[in-house]
Design an enzyme around this catalytic site. Structure first.
Site, PDB file in Angstrom:
ATOM      1  CB  SER A  30      13.004 -33.187  60.415  1.00 47.63           C
ATOM      2  OG  SER A  30      14.403 -33.393  60.421  1.00 47.63           O
ATOM      3  CB  THR A  31      16.059 -31.139  64.506  1.00 41.67           C
ATOM      4  OG1 THR A  31      16.715 -32.024  63.599  1.00 41.67           O
ATOM      5  CG2 THR A  31      16.475 -31.488  65.921  1.00 41.67           C
ATOM      6  CG  ASP A  83      17.813 -22.966  62.161  1.00 36.12           C
ATOM      7  OD1 ASP A  83      17.187 -23.975  61.787  1.00 36.12           O
ATOM      8  OD2 ASP A  83      18.164 -22.055  61.382  1.00 36.12           O
ATOM      9  N   GLY A  84      18.147 -25.912  63.315  1.00 36.61           N
ATOM     10  CA  GLY A  84      18.867 -27.164  63.077  1.00 36.61           C
ATOM     11  C   GLY A  84      20.112 -26.909  62.245  1.00 36.61           C
ATOM     12  CB  ALA A  85      23.235 -27.488  61.898  1.00 38.65           C
ATOM     13  N   GLY A  97      21.141 -25.468  55.138  1.00 35.64           N
ATOM     14  CA  GLY A  97      20.510 -25.170  53.853  1.00 35.64           C
ATOM     15  C   GLY A  97      19.900 -26.337  53.113  1.00 35.64           C
ATOM     16  CD  GLU A 105      17.612 -22.197  58.108  1.00 33.02           C
ATOM     17  OE1 GLU A 105      16.815 -23.097  58.394  1.00 33.02           O
ATOM     18  OE2 GLU A 105      18.689 -22.412  57.516  1.00 33.02           O
TER      19      GLU A 105
HETATM   20  C1  5RP Z   1      17.170 -25.644  56.515  1.00 30.64           C
HETATM   21  C2  5RP Z   1      18.252 -26.073  57.426  1.00 30.64           C
HETATM   22  C3  5RP Z   1      17.914 -27.083  58.454  1.00 30.64           C
HETATM   23  O1  5RP Z   1      18.010 -26.494  59.705  1.00 30.64           O
HETATM   24  C4  5RP Z   1      18.870 -28.228  58.333  1.00 30.64           C
HETATM   25  O2  5RP Z   1      18.746 -28.760  57.043  1.00 30.64           O
HETATM   26  C5  5RP Z   1      18.589 -29.334  59.378  1.00 30.64           C
HETATM   27  O3  5RP Z   1      17.382 -29.968  59.093  1.00 30.64           O
HETATM   28  P1  5RP Z   1      16.951 -31.307  59.830  1.00 30.64           P
HETATM   29  O4  5RP Z   1      16.724 -30.939  61.267  1.00 30.64           O
HETATM   30  O5  5RP Z   1      15.686 -31.733  59.122  1.00 30.64           O
HETATM   31  O6  5RP Z   1      18.047 -32.316  59.664  1.00 30.64           O
HETATM   32  O7  5RP Z   1      19.360 -25.605  57.377  1.00 30.64           O
HETATM   33  O8  5RP Z   1      17.618 -24.729  55.573  1.00 30.64           O
END
Ligand code: 5RP
Length: 230
Positions: A30-31, A83-85, A97, A105
């Protein structure tokens, strides 16, 4: 300020990292959705960028925001990944994940020259794996063996279920299952990453150690920039 606004702030900071003509790994979640939207606006204003997806979700985000897609198989080099985390510790080790895209990723991140992560303030933790599980992608036929082996390593693994629109386990973009492993905190993430990867049937583990160059943390009063000490 809401967590959503914090995500948007982090995403805005990361857009400034993208230079004209670059090949960009587009993360999942989502980020990154906020980031992809802002990037699409920059592209409309003339920025040229080719996007390498990390999941079907990022393919969709690229299509929706008018970003030019290039498959991973066709590139030898990625300039930048954004990417997000799910969790980030003080050494910038991460758990990823939740979106089940960890395997691609990690490949895209490993190929990238620079790795940028965008998170809201609630993702910062003193220690990984205290409040969130560690996702592990496994070959479907090996999941019970992997669960037993992971249990012996001190966690409670749970097979992730698909949820509303499909009965049974969640199936990743790669046709595999995800085990969410509940630890009471992970003392040595680097060691655990190596040990879990060694289990036959494990495709990838959601520990990303030593990969983040920069983490943009959206907060109520601005954005913190955390840089990895090399
Ligand atoms: C997907 C991930 C995402 O980057 C992680 O879950 C963060 O997501 P969000 O920005 O929605 O909190 O690792 O596999």
């Amino acid at each position: 300020m809401s967590v959503e606004e914090a995500k948007l702030r982090a995403a805005k900071a990361a857009v400034n990292e993208v230079s004209d003509g670059s090949i960009l790994g587009l993360g999942t979640g989502s980020t990154v959705e906020y980031f992809a939207k802002l990037l699409g606006e920059a592209v409309k204003r003339g920025l040229r960028v080719e996007v390498v997806p990390t999941s079907y979700h990022s393919v969709q985000m690229a299509i929706e925001n008018g970003l030019k897609l290039t498959p991973l198989e066709l590139v030898d080099h990625i300039d930048l990944v954004v990417d997000g985390a799910d969790e980030v510790d003080p050494s910038l080790n991460m758990i990823k994940g939740r979106g089940a895209a960890l395997a691609k990723e990690k490949v895209v991140a490993s190929m990238a020259e620079r790795r940028v992560y965008v998170v809201s303030y609630d993702k910062l933790v003193e220690k990984l794996g205290v409040s969130k599980p560690l996702p592990v992608e496994v070959l479907p036929f090996a999941y019970r063996y992997a669960m037993k082996t992971l249990s012996r390593m001190g966690c409670k693994p749970e097979l992730r279920m698909a949820g509303r629109f499909k009965d049974g386990p969640l199936v990743t973009d790669n046709g595999n299952f995800i085990l969410d492993c509940y630890f009471n905190g992970i003392d040595d993430p680097q060691r655990l990453e190596v040990e879990v990867k060694r289990i036959p049937g494990v495709v990838e583990v959601g520990l990303f150690c030593g990969l983040a160059d920069v983490v943009y943390v959206g907060k109520p009063d601005g954005v913190d920039v955390l840089r990895r000490v090399k």
